[in-house]
Every structure is written in structure tokens, then in C-alpha cells.
Design an enzyme around this catalytic site. Structure first.
Site, PDB file in Angstrom:
ATOM      1  N   GLU A   2       9.386   3.578  -0.325  1.00 24.39           N
ATOM      2  CA  GLU A   2       8.744   3.814   0.987  1.00 24.39           C
ATOM      3  C   GLU A   2       7.617   2.819   1.249  1.00 24.39           C
ATOM      4  O   GLU A   2       6.553   3.194   1.747  1.00 24.39           O
ATOM      5  CB  GLU A   2       8.213   5.251   1.084  1.00 24.39           C
ATOM      6  CG  GLU A   2       9.232   6.268   1.517  1.00 24.39           C
ATOM      7  CD  GLU A   2       9.648   6.151   2.970  1.00 24.39           C
ATOM      8  OE1 GLU A   2       8.889   5.607   3.782  1.00 24.39           O
ATOM      9  OE2 GLU A   2      10.767   6.585   3.280  1.00 24.39           O
TER      10      GLU A   2
HETATM   11  C1  LIG Z   1      14.438   5.328  -7.498  1.00 24.96           C
HETATM   12  C2  LIG Z   1      14.488   4.578  -6.212  1.00 24.96           C
HETATM   13  C3  LIG Z   1      14.981   5.204  -5.064  1.00 24.96           C
HETATM   14  C4  LIG Z   1      15.108   4.484  -3.882  1.00 24.96           C
HETATM   15  N1  LIG Z   1      15.722   5.082  -2.795  1.00 24.96           N
HETATM   16  C5  LIG Z   1      16.016   4.306  -1.711  1.00 24.96           C
HETATM   17  C6  LIG Z   1      16.816   4.833  -0.637  1.00 24.96           C
HETATM   18  O1  LIG Z   1      17.242   5.989  -0.660  1.00 24.96           O
HETATM   19  N2  LIG Z   1      17.116   4.017   0.398  1.00 24.96           N
HETATM   20  C7  LIG Z   1      16.686   2.718   0.451  1.00 24.96           C
HETATM   21  O2  LIG Z   1      16.996   2.033   1.418  1.00 24.96           O
HETATM   22  N3  LIG Z   1      15.917   2.196  -0.542  1.00 24.96           N
HETATM   23  C8  LIG Z   1      15.584   2.956  -1.612  1.00 24.96           C
HETATM   24  N4  LIG Z   1      14.816   2.429  -2.642  1.00 24.96           N
HETATM   25  C9  LIG Z   1      14.396   1.028  -2.560  1.00 24.96           C
HETATM   26  C10 LIG Z   1      12.911   0.842  -2.410  1.00 24.96           C
HETATM   27  O3  LIG Z   1      12.516   1.140  -1.110  1.00 24.96           O
HETATM   28  C11 LIG Z   1      12.616  -0.621  -2.822  1.00 24.96           C
HETATM   29  O4  LIG Z   1      12.737  -0.685  -4.233  1.00 24.96           O
HETATM   30  C12 LIG Z   1      11.257  -1.086  -2.363  1.00 24.96           C
HETATM   31  O5  LIG Z   1      11.239  -1.254  -0.972  1.00 24.96           O
HETATM   32  C13 LIG Z   1      10.859  -2.410  -3.019  1.00 24.96           C
HETATM   33  O6  LIG Z   1      11.863  -3.367  -2.879  1.00 24.96           O
HETATM   34  P1  LIG Z   1      12.360  -4.189  -4.155  1.00 24.96           P
HETATM   35  O7  LIG Z   1      12.714  -3.227  -5.220  1.00 24.96           O
HETATM   36  O8  LIG Z   1      13.391  -5.142  -3.699  1.00 24.96           O
HETATM   37  O9  LIG Z   1      11.065  -4.965  -4.638  1.00 24.96           O
HETATM   38  P2  LIG Z   1      10.474  -6.317  -4.020  1.00 24.96           P
HETATM   39  O10 LIG Z   1      10.416  -6.215  -2.546  1.00 24.96           O
HETATM   40  O11 LIG Z   1      11.209  -7.476  -4.607  1.00 24.96           O
HETATM   41  O12 LIG Z   1       8.990  -6.284  -4.580  1.00 24.96           O
HETATM   42  C14 LIG Z   1       8.644  -6.647  -5.927  1.00 24.96           C
HETATM   43  C15 LIG Z   1       7.114  -6.770  -6.021  1.00 24.96           C
HETATM   44  O13 LIG Z   1       6.672  -7.833  -5.161  1.00 24.96           O
HETATM   45  C16 LIG Z   1       5.704  -7.348  -4.232  1.00 24.96           C
HETATM   46  N5  LIG Z   1       5.921  -8.007  -2.937  1.00 24.96           N
HETATM   47  C17 LIG Z   1       7.067  -8.107  -2.248  1.00 24.96           C
HETATM   48  N6  LIG Z   1       6.859  -8.751  -1.090  1.00 24.96           N
HETATM   49  C18 LIG Z   1       5.557  -9.043  -1.026  1.00 24.96           C
HETATM   50  C19 LIG Z   1       4.722  -9.684  -0.063  1.00 24.96           C
HETATM   51  N7  LIG Z   1       5.212 -10.132   1.092  1.00 24.96           N
HETATM   52  N8  LIG Z   1       3.415  -9.807  -0.342  1.00 24.96           N
HETATM   53  C20 LIG Z   1       2.894  -9.334  -1.480  1.00 24.96           C
HETATM   54  N9  LIG Z   1       3.622  -8.710  -2.430  1.00 24.96           N
HETATM   55  C21 LIG Z   1       4.942  -8.560  -2.200  1.00 24.96           C
HETATM   56  C22 LIG Z   1       5.934  -5.861  -4.126  1.00 24.96           C
HETATM   57  O14 LIG Z   1       4.762  -5.169  -3.737  1.00 24.96           O
HETATM   58  C23 LIG Z   1       6.389  -5.515  -5.555  1.00 24.96           C
HETATM   59  O15 LIG Z   1       5.270  -5.277  -6.360  1.00 24.96           O
HETATM   60  C24 LIG Z   1      14.647   3.153  -3.827  1.00 24.96           C
HETATM   61  C25 LIG Z   1      14.090   2.549  -4.958  1.00 24.96           C
HETATM   62  C26 LIG Z   1      14.030   3.231  -6.136  1.00 24.96           C
HETATM   63  C27 LIG Z   1      13.474   2.530  -7.351  1.00 24.96           C
END
Ligand SMILES: Cc1cc2nc3c(=O)[nH]c(=O)nc-3n(C[C@H](O)[C@H](O)[C@H](O)COP(=O)(O)OP(=O)(O)OC[C@H]3O[C@@H](n4cnc5c(N)ncnc54)[C@H](O)[C@@H]3O)c2cc1C
Length: 605
Positions: free
Chosen positions: A457
Site C-alpha cells: 500500500e
Molecule cells: C505480501 C504482499 C502482498 C501484496 N499484495 C498485493 C496485492 O494484493 N495487489 C497488488 O497489486 N500488489 C500487492 N503487493 C505489492 C506491493 O504493493 C509492492 O510490493 C509495493 O508496492 C512495492 O513494490 P516493489 O515490491 O516492486 O518494490 P520497489 O518499488 O522496487 O521498491 C523497493 C525499494 O525501493 C524504494 N523506492 C522505490 N521507488 C522509489 C523512489 N521513487 N524513491 C525512493 N525510493 C523508492 C522503495 O521504498 C523500497 O524500499 C503485495 C506485496 C507483498 C509483499
């Protein structure tokens, strides 16, 4: 948790006054309390006893089907039968027209009992509520109402392997399905192809069908996907196709489970990688998952984020309840575990029997910190949920102000408990000593389950940038000014009351520093300078808000004289003495636009 919830709802937030509004006219304190009683009972009977089971018996995919413990099926069914899926909906949609604050308070019992088992219902309710706001009448009848009835469950499919925080990079493609695509009674019909990662509740057999809400892009005339978030559209993609009466047609849609993710915690909710439209279940002679457009093309993210405030308050509340579960477990443990002897003037007397660990000041510190985090967090979330009610059923300026306050408070409502109620879980493990580090006690699971909340979220860092980069500066800082006005009103009321004047002065000084730091962060107008320290800003802002919430709660608590009220005042004093001073350190890097992180070079690591 129940006693504190009742105190916050009735004594502090005066939720009974909502029953004077036409929308809630059929309700009373009795109907609110009976909803909370029902939730508490079902959570205790169907959820809590199986929380560990759903952790150890992780969902299993045999290549064809996903297997879950029977207890998860039974709990989801009991939740659906309670009517809570549609708790806040209109009567004619099958709902109970409950205020958001009561719906959230009721759901808190489920997430405390088993956050992972509750995941299916929370997603379904959010999915169907979104369709009620943006779907066509037929989409509401066929999809939303069957979800509210518990016949089908729902998902939210935003993330992709390469598109998490940055949804502008969504690559799932949606193309019109045939020449008559616009005349489908279920909505303009498209074929979707793409991969969705991390989808919670993306596969299971609890219900006969799953309604996926999917973000995808419609290519332009050149065949390319439009850049940015404005090109994202929203689609209903059922796992099994249905007719206009909501009956299954017998056709499987082209949505395939590629695999399950194996998580640190939250294991009872399946988490999936879904392939849309790769031809595994080719439908009507072609590959491509059939999806029905919701709203207009390009408005997908706007529709998805319509429910954002509620969704983020829900995440924050989930973090609070996990913190609460750990607090209660460690309190009980500390009251029975004996170890060590008191330190007196002459040292320790080894001939004396050991004392209960709750009698050591350091253990009391750990329990008080948890109490301050989880009860403060609960108060914050219920306050925000009450603002949602004000926004939707209040009038004129009050509704407008509630919406404005929610803008600035939502990043805190989501992030503060995700960080500090997780810290509460860590302290609960610490109170248990070595036993807390084993699976014989429940506290390690609470920590693992809670660790998700800083990630989904909107990650912690993304929330921080939303707060400092957007929320506190929008409309010339109108939201921040309004929040400061509300905080100052509380300070004025507390300033005249014995025992509360000192914390009121401390809060006034901190609020002044927060305002000055906000200005200093933006003094050069360079976003990269301000936002490099957005997370310490989020932490400082969050602690200031929580100090305000605690002062508010203390104003109500000081009218009572029981141990319960004394406890609230002690937690407030703990927060002001041990936590609020941290704000100064966080703000110092914000105010000086400290460049340490920004200027660090990759090659220096
Ligand atoms: C158990 C679980 C349940 C989930 N359920 C759902 C679901 O039902 N539906 C759905 O759509 N998604 C779901 N998600 C996905 C979740 O919303 C994403 O994991 C989250 O948005 C982060 O994306 P990412 O994992 O690709 O990390 P990334 O976006 O790659 O981020 C990695 C790190 O980089 C940092 N970062 C990224 N971009 C920036 C920036 N521009 N500036 C500074 N820092 C940055 C982040 O803060 C983080 O610390 C779920 C995830 C998990 C783990």
C-alpha cells in the site's frame, strides 16, 4: 482491546452522535455494540484458534489447485455470513449502513485474531466498494453484490514484476475484443495480456469464483502503450466467466496461476504471480483474458485510489491490532514469569524469592512503550475513520475540513503504526526473552505478519515523499495549517488542566519546530534537497501527530479515576517523556537539508 475501543469510540469520539444523521438514524449505541460483540465472538471462535495453523500449513499449489486449511474456508464463510462484507453499504445494496468508524472497529477484532485469514474478506469488501463507486449498474449487480454476499471473493491487481512503487510502468496490455466489444452488457470487453505480481488472494477455492480488478493499458493507434499513470485503465477480469444474471457460463477465463510466493509472514493469505492471457485457458477460441472496462479509459488509477484513504487506514489498523496482540501476550507473560530480584540500597538479596518480571522498571518500560504505540495507534485510526464519516455524511465546512485533514493524516495513518506497532512486536519478543524467539509463543508470528505493512500500500519511503512532497505543500499548505489549528485547539484546552499543561507546552514547541522544518526543507525549492530526508520528516510528523492524539485522549481520560484511566495518563506521559524528544533529532536533518544520503556515491558503499 475491547475496553479501550469502547472508551475511544463512545467517550472520546462520541460516535453515538452520528445516529442523529439521517444515514445512521436506525442505529444506536446498542446496535453499534452488538456489531462489535458479534465481530469479537466470531474472531475468537473462528479466527484466533487457527492463526498459528494458517502460518505453519502454508498454502500449497499442486500444479492444478491451491490447498488451504479447512479452517480458512470456515472463517471466511463465517465472516461473510456476519454481513460485515457490506457493513458500510446502503441497505438496498444489502448493507447495514454502518459508519466507517464502526466497520473499522469491528474489523479490528478479525485482524487481531488472524490478520492473514481476514485478508480475503478485506480485499473483497474493498474491491466491491470500488465497483459500487465506479461500476455500471449491471457491474454492481453482477459483480459487487455477489461479492458482498460472499458468493465470490475479489482481488486488487496493480503490481507487476517490474512495476511496484512506480505504477506508471504497468505493462499489461488490453485490446478491444472483437468489433462488438462496446456492446457487451457487462461493460466494454477487452482482452488482457500481462503478468501481475504479489496478488493477494489471487487463487483459492474458498468461493466458486474470483473477481480480479486489474490495471492495464490500452495501446494507442501506433500500438504503443501510453506512458505514465494517465494511460492506465481498470478492468474486471473474473476467473470464471459469468452471464448477465451472475451465473457461471462454464467457461474458464484465461487467468493462470504461475506460482505462489512464499512469505515471511501473512502466510494464510495466498500471494500469487498471475499470468493473464498467455493462452493456458484459451477462451472462445483465442488467448487473452476477457476483461470488462470499469469507468473510462485512462481513469484506472483514479478509480483504484478512490478508496485509498479507507484502504490505508485499514492497513494502519491491521498494524495496530498485530501490535495489540503482541502487547497483550507480553503483558500476560510478564505478570507470570518470575526472574531476578529487586535492586535495593544494599544490592540484591539472593535469599529472597525471584520477583515477577513486570516488577522490573525496564520491563515496565517495554510494556509502556507498547501500550503507548498500540493504544495511540488505535486512537489515531479510529479518529481517521471518524473523519471518513464526517467527509461522507457531514455537511458543508465540516465535510470539507475532514477531507482536507485526511489528506495530510492518511500517510501517517498508514505508516506510523507500520513502523511503531512493528517495534511494539519486537518489544513483545524482548519481554518474553528467549521464549519470544521460539515458535512456542505467538509473538514472533505477530512480528513476521506485521513486517509486511511498511512494504505494501505504498512503501514507507513512498508515503514519506507523498507527505513532504505533496500533502503538506498542496493548496498553499492548507491541510497542514488546518491540522495545526486542530492541534492548537487541543493545546489550549489542555493548557488549563493540572497535569496536562506541561505536555501541552511540549507539544506546542514541537509543532513550532515541525512548521519551521517544513519551510526549511523547501527553502531552496529543490525537490531533491527536500525529499532526500523525507523519511525522518515522516517520523517527526508522525510522532507529533501521536503526541496530539495522546493529549486528546488524556483530556478525556483525566475525567475518570479508575486504573484504566490512570493507565491512559501514564501512557501519555511515557510518550511525551520518552518518544516526543526524538522529533528534534529527526527534524535537524530535515531543516539543514542534510546531504549525506543524497550525495553518497554508489562506489563508496
Ligand atoms: C505480501 C504482499 C502482498 C501484496 N499484495 C498485493 C496485492 O494484493 N495487489 C497488488 O497489486 N500488489 C500487492 N503487493 C505489492 C506491493 O504493493 C509492492 O510490493 C509495493 O508496492 C512495492 O513494490 P516493489 O515490491 O516492486 O518494490 P520497489 O518499488 O522496487 O521498491 C523497493 C525499494 O525501493 C524504494 N523506492 C522505490 N521507488 C522509489 C523512489 N521513487 N524513491 C525512493 N525510493 C523508492 C522503495 O521504498 C523500497 O524500499 C503485495 C506485496 C507483498 C509483499
Amino acid at each position: 482491546m475491547r475496553t479501550t475501543t469502547d472508551f475511544l469510540l463512545y467517550d472520546w469520539l462520541d460516535v453515538e452522535s452520528l445516529t442523529a444523521r439521517p444515514r445512521f438514524a436506525d442505529h444506536s449505541r446498542e446496535t453499534f455494540s452488538s456489531v462489535l460483540d458479534t465481530c469479537e465472538r466470531i474472531a475468537a471462535e473462528k479466527f484466533a484458534p487457527f492463526n498459528r495453523l494458517t502460518d505453519t500449513e502454508e498454502p500449497r499449489f499442486d500444479g492444478e489447485r491451491v490447498h488451504l486449511p479447512q479452517a480458512t474456508h470456515d472463517a471466511a464463510l463465517a465472516y461473510a455470513e456476519s454481513g460485515m462484507l457490506a457493513a458500510a453499504q446502503d441497505y438496498d445494496a444489502g448493507g447495514m449502513q454502518l459508519p466507517c468508524v464502526i466497520e473499522m472497529a469491528g474489523n479490528a477484532f478479525f485482524s487481531k485474531a488472524s490478520v492473514a485469514m481476514g485478508g480475503y474478506a478485506m480485499l473483497t469488501s474493498g474491491n466491491a466498494s470500488l465497483l459500487m463507486a465506479h461500476g455500471t449498474p449491471r457491474q454492481k449487480d453482477v459483480f459487487a453484490k455477489n461479492e458482498f454476499a460472499g458468493r465470490w471473493f475479489g482481488t486488487m491487481c496493480l503490481s507487476e514484476p517490474q512495476a511496484g512503487s512506480s505504477l506508471s510502468d504497468v505493462a499489461t496490455r488490453a485490446v478491444p475484443d472483437g468489433a462488438d466489444f462496446e456492446s457487451d452488457p457487462l461493460g466494454p470487453r477487452y482482452r488482457l495480456k500481462g503478468n501481475k505480481m504479489w496478488i493477494s488472494a489471487g487463487e483459492h477455492e474458498i468461493t466458486e469464483n474470483i473477481v480480479h480488478l486489474v490495471l492495464a493499458k490500452i495501446p494507442g493507434p501506433d500500438g504503443k502503450l501510453p506512458p505514465g499513470v494517465k494511460g492506465i485503465s481498470l478492468f474486471i477480469v473474473p476467473k470464471k466467466l459469468v452471464d448477465t444474471q451472475g451465473q457461471l457460463t462454464g467457461e474458464r477465463n484465461d487467468v493462470a496461476l504461475a506460482g505462489l510466493n512464499h512469505k515471511l509472514g501473512y502466510r494464510g493469505t495466498t500471494n500469487t504471480l498471475l499470468n493473464f492471457g498467455e493462452g493456458k485457458f484459451a477462451v472462445r477460441g483465442a488467448s487473452g483474458a476477457i476483461g470488462y472496462l470499469v469507468g473510462k479509459p485512462g481513469e484506472g488509477l483514479r478509480c483504484m485510489f478512490h478508496m485509498m484513504n479507507e484502504a490505508r487506514i485499514g492497513v494502519g489498523l491491521g498494524a495496530v491490532t498485530l501490535g495489540y496482540a503482541g502487547y497483550e501476550a507480553s503483558l500476560e507473560y510478564a505478570r507470570t514469569r518470575t526472574q531476578g530480584r529487586p535492586v535495593g540500597v544494599g544490592g540484591k538479596d539472593a535469599a529472597q524469592p525471584p520477583i515477577r518480571i513486570i516488577d522490573h522498571a525496564d520491563v515496565k518500560r517495554m510494556l509502556l512503550a507498547q501500550k503507548a504505540y498500540v493504544e495511540g495507534g488505535l486512537a489515531l485510526e479510529l479518529y481517521c475513520a471518524r473523519l471518513v464519516d464526517e467527509q461522507h455524511s457531514g455537511e458543508g465546512a465540516a465535510a470539507h475540513e475532514a477531507a482536507l485533514l485526511l489528506e495530510v493524516l492518511t500517510p501517517i495513518a498508514k505508516s506510523w503504526p507500520s513502523e511503531w506497532c512493528l517495534e511494539a512486536n519486537s518489544l513483545a519478543i524482548q519481554v518474553h526473552g528467549g521464549y519470544g524467539y521460539t515458535r512456542d509463543f505467538p509473538v514472533e508470528q505477530y512480528w513476521r505478519d506485521n513486517r509486511l505493512n511498511m512494504i505494501h500500500e505504498g512503501t514507507h519511503g513512498i508515503q514519506a515523499m507523498d507527505l513532504l512532497g505533496r500533502k503538506v505543500v498542496m493548496d498553499g499548505g492548507a491541510g497542514l495549517k488546518l491540522l495545526a489549528t486542530r492541534i492548537n485547539e487541543t493545546i489550549d484546552r489542555a493548557g488549563h488542566i493540572q497535569g496536562l499543561a506541561e505536555p501541552a507546552n511540549a507539544l506546542a514547541a514541537t509543532l513550532g519546530k515541525l512548521g519551521a522544518a517544513t519551510k526549511a526543507a523547501w527553502a531552496t525549492g529543490a525537490p531533491e534537497e527536500a525529499l532526500a530526508n523525507a523519511t525522518p520528516y515522516l517520523q517527526a510528523f508522525g510522532h507529533t501527530v501521536l503526541a496530539w492524539i495522546w493529549l486528546e485522549v488524556a483530556l478525556t481520560a483525566q475525567r475518570g479515576t479508575t486504573d484504566f484511566h490512570q493507565g491512559k495518563l501514564a501512557a501519555m506521559h511515557y510518550f511525551f517523556a520518552h518518544e516526543l524528544p526524538k522529533v528534534g533529532a529527526w527534524l535537524s536533518v530535515v531543516s539543514s537539508r542534510d546531504a549525506t544520503c543524497r550525495e553518497m556515491q554508489d562506489s563508496w558503499f
